[in-house]
Design a protein around this motif. Sequence first.
Motif, short mmCIF file in Angstrom:
data_model
loop_
_atom_site.label_atom_id
_atom_site.label_comp_id
_atom_site.label_asym_id
_atom_site.label_seq_id
_atom_site.Cartn_x
_atom_site.Cartn_y
_atom_site.Cartn_z
N PRO A 182 0.84 -1.21 0.00
CA PRO A 182 0.00 0.00 0.00
C PRO A 182 0.87 1.25 0.00
CG PRO A 182 -0.79 -1.59 1.62
CD PRO A 182 0.52 -2.11 1.12
N GLY A 183 0.47 2.25 -0.80
CA GLY A 183 1.20 3.50 -0.86
C GLY A 183 0.87 4.40 0.32
N VAL A 184 1.67 5.44 0.49
CA VAL A 184 1.43 6.40 1.58
C VAL A 184 0.05 7.03 1.45
CG1 VAL A 184 2.24 8.57 2.59
CG2 VAL A 184 3.90 6.84 1.88
N ASN A 185 -0.48 7.08 0.21
CA ASN A 185 -1.83 7.63 0.02
C ASN A 185 -2.88 6.84 0.78
OD1 ASN A 185 -2.00 9.99 -2.00
ND2 ASN A 185 -0.51 8.61 -2.94
N ALA A 186 -2.61 5.58 1.09
CA ALA A 186 -3.55 4.80 1.89
C ALA A 186 -3.70 5.42 3.27
CB ALA A 186 -3.08 3.35 1.99
N TYR A 187 -2.57 5.85 3.86
CA TYR A 187 -2.65 6.52 5.15
C TYR A 187 -3.28 7.90 5.02
CZ TYR A 187 -1.39 8.85 9.45
OH TYR A 187 -1.45 9.57 10.62
N ILE A 188 -2.96 8.61 3.94
CA ILE A 188 -3.54 9.93 3.73
C ILE A 188 -5.06 9.83 3.64
CG2 ILE A 188 -3.73 11.83 2.05
CD1 ILE A 188 -0.76 11.35 1.40
N PHE A 189 -5.56 8.80 2.94
CA PHE A 189 -7.00 8.60 2.83
C PHE A 189 -7.61 8.30 4.19
CE2 PHE A 189 -10.74 5.92 2.17
CZ PHE A 189 -11.45 6.63 1.21
N ALA A 190 -6.98 7.40 4.95
CA ALA A 190 -7.50 7.07 6.28
C ALA A 190 -7.48 8.29 7.20
CB ALA A 190 -6.67 5.94 6.89
N ASN A 191 -6.42 9.09 7.10
CA ASN A 191 -6.30 10.27 7.94
C ASN A 191 -7.33 11.33 7.54
OD1 ASN A 191 -4.72 11.66 10.06
ND2 ASN A 191 -4.24 13.09 8.41
N MET A 192 -7.61 11.42 6.25
CA MET A 192 -8.59 12.39 5.75
C MET A 192 -9.96 12.14 6.35
SD MET A 192 -9.33 13.29 1.74
CE MET A 192 -9.83 11.63 1.29
N TYR A 193 -10.30 10.87 6.56
CA TYR A 193 -11.62 10.52 7.10
C TYR A 193 -11.57 10.13 8.58
CZ TYR A 193 -13.75 10.68 2.49
OH TYR A 193 -14.25 11.11 1.28
N GLY A 194 -10.36 10.12 9.17
CA GLY A 194 -10.24 9.76 10.58
C GLY A 194 -10.68 8.34 10.87
N ALA A 195 -10.41 7.43 9.95
CA ALA A 195 -10.86 6.04 10.10
C ALA A 195 -9.71 5.08 9.85
CB ALA A 195 -11.99 5.75 9.10
N ALA A 196 -9.50 4.14 10.79
CA ALA A 196 -8.51 3.06 10.65
C ALA A 196 -7.11 3.60 10.36
CB ALA A 196 -8.94 2.08 9.56
N ARG A 197 -6.76 4.72 10.99
CA ARG A 197 -5.44 5.32 10.72
C ARG A 197 -4.30 4.42 11.19
NH1 ARG A 197 -6.94 11.33 12.84
NH2 ARG A 197 -8.02 10.02 14.33
N ARG A 198 -4.47 3.77 12.34
CA ARG A 198 -3.41 2.91 12.86
C ARG A 198 -3.18 1.72 11.94
NH1 ARG A 198 -3.80 0.56 18.92
NH2 ARG A 198 -5.50 -0.63 17.99
N VAL A 199 -4.25 1.13 11.44
CA VAL A 199 -4.12 0.01 10.50
C VAL A 199 -3.43 0.47 9.23
CG1 VAL A 199 -5.39 -1.59 9.03
CG2 VAL A 199 -6.12 -1.24 11.38
N ALA A 200 -3.84 1.62 8.69
CA ALA A 200 -3.26 2.11 7.44
C ALA A 200 -1.77 2.40 7.59
CB ALA A 200 -4.00 3.36 6.98
N ALA A 201 -1.39 3.07 8.68
CA ALA A 201 0.01 3.41 8.90
C ALA A 201 0.86 2.15 9.04
CB ALA A 201 0.15 4.28 10.15
N SER A 202 0.38 1.21 9.82
CA SER A 202 1.14 -0.03 10.02
C SER A 202 1.19 -0.87 8.75
CB SER A 202 0.51 -0.85 11.15
OG SER A 202 0.58 -0.15 12.38
N ALA A 203 0.10 -0.87 7.97
CA ALA A 203 0.09 -1.64 6.73
C ALA A 203 1.09 -1.08 5.73
CB ALA A 203 -1.32 -1.64 6.14
N VAL A 204 1.20 0.26 5.67
CA VAL A 204 2.19 0.87 4.78
C VAL A 204 3.60 0.46 5.20
CG1 VAL A 204 3.22 3.07 4.04
CG2 VAL A 204 0.73 2.83 4.15
N LEU A 205 3.89 0.54 6.49
CA LEU A 205 5.23 0.22 6.99
C LEU A 205 5.55 -1.26 6.80
CD1 LEU A 205 7.81 0.99 8.52
CD2 LEU A 205 6.57 0.59 10.66
#
Length: 309
Positions: free
Chosen positions: A268-291
């Motif tokens: 997953p690209g960094v945009n996956a975290y940006i999208f999660a952060n934009m909506y305030g949903a599943a940010r921890r999952v998105a950040a960890s999945a990117v890493l």
Amino acid sequence: MSALLDVVLPVFVVIGAGYLVVWMGWFAQSGVDGLIRFTQNFAIPCLLFTAISQLDLAQSFNAPLLISFYVGALAGFALGTFGARVIFGRPWDQAIAIGFCCLFSNTVLLGLPITERAYGTDALSANFAIIALHSPFCYGVGITAMEIVRARETAAGGVARKVLKAIFSNALIIGIGLGFIVNISGLSLPATMQEGLDLISGAALPAALFGLGGVLVQYRPEGDLRVIAMVCAVSLVVHPAITLGLGTLFNLPAGAMRSAVLTGAMAPGVNAYIFANMYGAARRVAASAVLIGTALSILSAWVWLGMLP
């Protein structure tokens, strides 16, 4: 083993260097933010503009290539979304953010350099065809789904405006769009201007890889490990497997098959975290999945390279 040493590891050496210098405090996080803004808003759009403006559109934009890649991407989104909802009991907004992680492959920062190192610059035309549609397609799917579940009373026109605003305010889309205009119109840029664009474009991928490493320092692999494992499995295994199957069915040429499968196999690209952060949903999952997904890409890219002709 040579593919791992000669193709994959050099890309991750640059990412690791960015991670290390920021983690050690030798390079400020503010510097990373500036580097990312330079690459995302200027250097990579220049690279995409130049590539699209010079691309043979009739040859590169073939339906079997795009269907093979994007059916795999859409299947990943569906599996991620409904897996998060049905198996892990996440609310719909979190489920869609998790599905977006499975949808948005890192086509530029990982897909381009790995394909280039493996098969050469001439092999990238199919990559650029995929990239040209990637952000509009992924953001269109993700934002539409999120807006529908979050605001069912919102008129269709309101959802459409939000989707279009998010897509066409993206610098990458602007660069791609201008490249299409130049390509279709047959315009030719002055040699001096083109050489300047080429200089900026040449800095795009190394700087972006270094910056990606610096950005990953901010993320911490914590909690939700089963969900993260699902995201990584869908992104690194299911998406490229579907793409490979469809590409084989459509009898894709070897070059197009390589680009489609390798691009689909990226984390997953960094945009996956940006999208999660934009909506305030599943940010921890998105950040960890990117890493974690980026780290696992070292092995998955090696495996897929070994399977491709």
